[in-house]
Design an enzyme around this catalytic site. Structure first.
Site, short mmCIF file in Angstrom:
data_model
loop_
_atom_site.label_atom_id
_atom_site.label_comp_id
_atom_site.label_asym_id
_atom_site.label_seq_id
_atom_site.Cartn_x
_atom_site.Cartn_y
_atom_site.Cartn_z
CB CYS A 9 -0.88 0.00 1.23
SG CYS A 9 -1.97 -1.42 1.31
CE1 TYR A 249 6.61 -5.90 -9.82
CE2 TYR A 249 5.74 -5.66 -7.61
CZ TYR A 249 5.53 -5.73 -8.97
OH TYR A 249 4.26 -5.62 -9.47
CB CYS A 440 13.33 -7.53 5.88
SG CYS A 440 12.23 -8.95 5.81
P1 AMP Z 1 4.88 -14.87 -11.25
O1 AMP Z 1 4.16 -14.87 -12.52
O2 AMP Z 1 4.01 -15.31 -10.09
O3 AMP Z 1 6.18 -15.61 -11.27
O4 AMP Z 1 5.23 -13.37 -10.87
C1 AMP Z 1 6.40 -12.75 -11.33
C2 AMP Z 1 6.07 -11.44 -11.96
O5 AMP Z 1 5.30 -10.65 -11.06
C3 AMP Z 1 7.30 -10.64 -12.29
O6 AMP Z 1 7.07 -10.10 -13.59
C4 AMP Z 1 7.37 -9.53 -11.25
O7 AMP Z 1 7.71 -8.30 -11.85
C5 AMP Z 1 5.97 -9.46 -10.69
N1 AMP Z 1 5.91 -9.43 -9.21
C6 AMP Z 1 6.81 -9.84 -8.32
N2 AMP Z 1 6.34 -9.70 -7.06
C7 AMP Z 1 5.09 -9.20 -7.17
C8 AMP Z 1 4.07 -8.85 -6.24
N3 AMP Z 1 4.25 -9.03 -4.93
N4 AMP Z 1 2.90 -8.35 -6.73
C9 AMP Z 1 2.70 -8.22 -8.05
N5 AMP Z 1 3.61 -8.55 -8.98
C10 AMP Z 1 4.80 -9.04 -8.55
#
Ligand code: AMP
Length: 463
Positions: A9, A249, A440
């Site tokens: 947030c 990220y 962390c």
């Molecule tokens: P996934 O498809 O679950 O492997 O998510 C990886 C993708 O989500 C990458 O392109 C990251 O840029 C993005 N990402 C990583 N962490 C988060 C998060 N907590 N919330 C939303 N997107 C994320």
């Protein structure tokens, strides 16, 4: 980018910034839209009473001219929410306010353990059923204030009950308090603006309003903006442990965290990635937006030219995507489209910031192959995510994390890439230019600085 895992947030506070604090809160929230797109809210004070306007969706959708006109006063609190715990309903839109309008609060973070807080409220007949962590924190503060405590006294009294991660802003009709957990897991900066003060999750919001970045709220510190200017209280002995995923990220590249420009740290991730994994390829392609600086760093160090092979639709957000099966199947294609001429007949290196469940990576590789790439080498500018997060990113289920149950070779096969390489943990830390212990790193290491209570039992360590 991903449609199902949660983001953090954003919080904003403005104190004594002239008569139109709500008018400044809107652009500040706008610049923090990347931290939460589900709902937004502003509460203002004109010195007499608090008034709130909150709604579901993006900042641009929540506030109309008439809403802002109905929010007079020079003190404002704002929040963008992306649900972590507590579900995605209108009931939990922040800032939190209760019927008495005594205080309003805005929380970034999450409390994995709320037993003591809940018990305290129950004991004092102050528990409102269905409350989430942020609401219970607010009710503990309200309880003390209703018995005559000042805002600062109420926060100091309640602080030991707040076991978790929080960058927390609380306002009354004439003050704003900013408080951070003792490890400072989530960011929170202080700025000077129009003779008054501003608090914001990231410095990019200060820049938008041309506020001067004074400093960050320290871990374990309470800062009060009130008639006497800024007053600071050390509530707990702080030990900085910023969530390193902010650098990987979450944060915007123009923000400064722990004195480092996020963009430059990400470029460094790319330099280190190039040192660790050199590949013979024709083109480097970033996954927009968060991986662009790392891809630039990788390209610069290896000499492989960088080109933009994916166009991103920046207007699609989770709020507007109905959970319809056909839309879900489109997956990443809703957000990214490939530009075939950039990749056809080429050996491609793609750079993304992280792999969580690996669904995005799988889709991207298949799009590249479909567009004629002859080799696809997948570079990740952070180490394997093996452990769930309980401090504000909604990745609580370890069984869904690809690297928790597959080797790198198995992930490579499952996404269909010719090779898959992650930045090493040592490389990640080195690239930040800061010592390991200011972070962390729980999602990579399983070291949780704040008690996660019974949630520990569901985790497999040393995967
Ligand atoms: P996934 O498809 O679950 O492997 O998510 C990886 C993708 O989500 C990458 O392109 C990251 O840029 C993005 N990402 C990583 N962490 C988060 C998060 N907590 N919330 C939303 N997107 C994320």
């Amino acid at each position: 980018m991903s449609a199902e895992i949660g983001e953090k947030c954003a919080v904003v506070g403005l104190y004594d910034v002239g008569l139109a604090a709500a008018r400044l809160a809107v652009p500040a929230l706008w610049s923090l839209q990347h931290r939460g797109q589900e709902s937004s809210g502003i509460v203002v004070s004109d010195g007499e009473m608090l008034r709130a306007h909150r709604g579901m969706g993006l900042v641009a959708r929540v506030y109309e001219e008439k809403d802002i006109d109905a929010l007079p006063g020079s003190i404002a609190l704002g929040h963008n929410r992306y649900s972590t715990d507590g579900g995605s309903t209108v009931d939990h839109v922040q800032p939190v306010v209760r019927e008495d309008m005594l205080v309003a609060s805005a929380h970034n973070g999450n409390l994995p353990v709320t037993d003591a807080l809940r018990d305290f409220l129950m004991e004092h007949d102050a528990l409102i059923s269905g409350s989430n962590d942020s609401e219970m924190m607010t009710d503990a503060i309200r309880y003390h204030m209703s018995r005559g405590a000042s805002l600062e006294e109420a926060i100091i009294e309640s602080f030991p009950l707040f076991t978790g991660a929080f960058s927390f802003l609380v306002m009354t009709k004439d003050k704003i308090a900013a408080v951070r957990d003792q490890f400072g897991i989530r960011p929170l900066s202080i700025g000077r603006i129009n003779g008054g003060y501003m608090f914001a999750s990231e410095t990019c919001a200060l820049n938008t309003l041309q506020a001067k970045h004074l400093r960050d709220v320290q871990p374990g510190e309470l800062v009060i903006a009130g008639q006497d200017g800024l007053r600071s209280f050390e509530i707990a002995t702080g030990k900085q442990k910023l969530d390193i995923f902010e650098l990987v990220y979450f944060a915007r590249p123009d923000s400064v965290l722990l004195g480092k420009r996020v963009n430059e740290v990400r470029r460094n991730f790319g330099f280190h990635l190039a040192d660790e994994h050199s590949i013979k390829a024709d083109v480097v392609i970033p996954i927009p937006d968060s991986a662009i600086p790392a891809a630039e760093g990788y390209s610069e160090k290896t000499g492989i030219p960088l080109r933009h092979g994916f166009a991103k639709n920046r207007y699609i957000h989770r709020t507007f995507i109905q959970p319809d099966q056909r839309l879900r199947e489109m997956g990443v294609r809703l957000k990214l489209d490939i530009i075939p001429e950039v990749v056809a007949g080429k050996r491609v290196v793609i750079v993304d910031d992280s792999i969580v469940r690996a669904t995005t990576a799988r889709d991207l590789v298949s799009m590249l192959r479909g567009a004629g790439a002859i080799e696809v080498h997948f570079m990740v500018s952070s180490p394997p995510v093996k452990y769930p997060d309980f401090y504000g990113i909604d990745t609580p289920n370890q069984s869904k994390l690809a690297a928790a149950h597959m080797s790198i070779e198995e992930i490579r096969k499952s996404i269909g890439a010719n090779s898959l390489h992650y930045l090493s943990y040592e490389g990640l830390i080195k690239a930040t230019g800061l010592p390991e212990d200011v972070f962390c790193t729980s999602c990579f290491t399983g070291n949780y600085p704040i008690d996660i209570g019974v949630k520990r039992e569901g985790i497999i360590f040393h995967v």
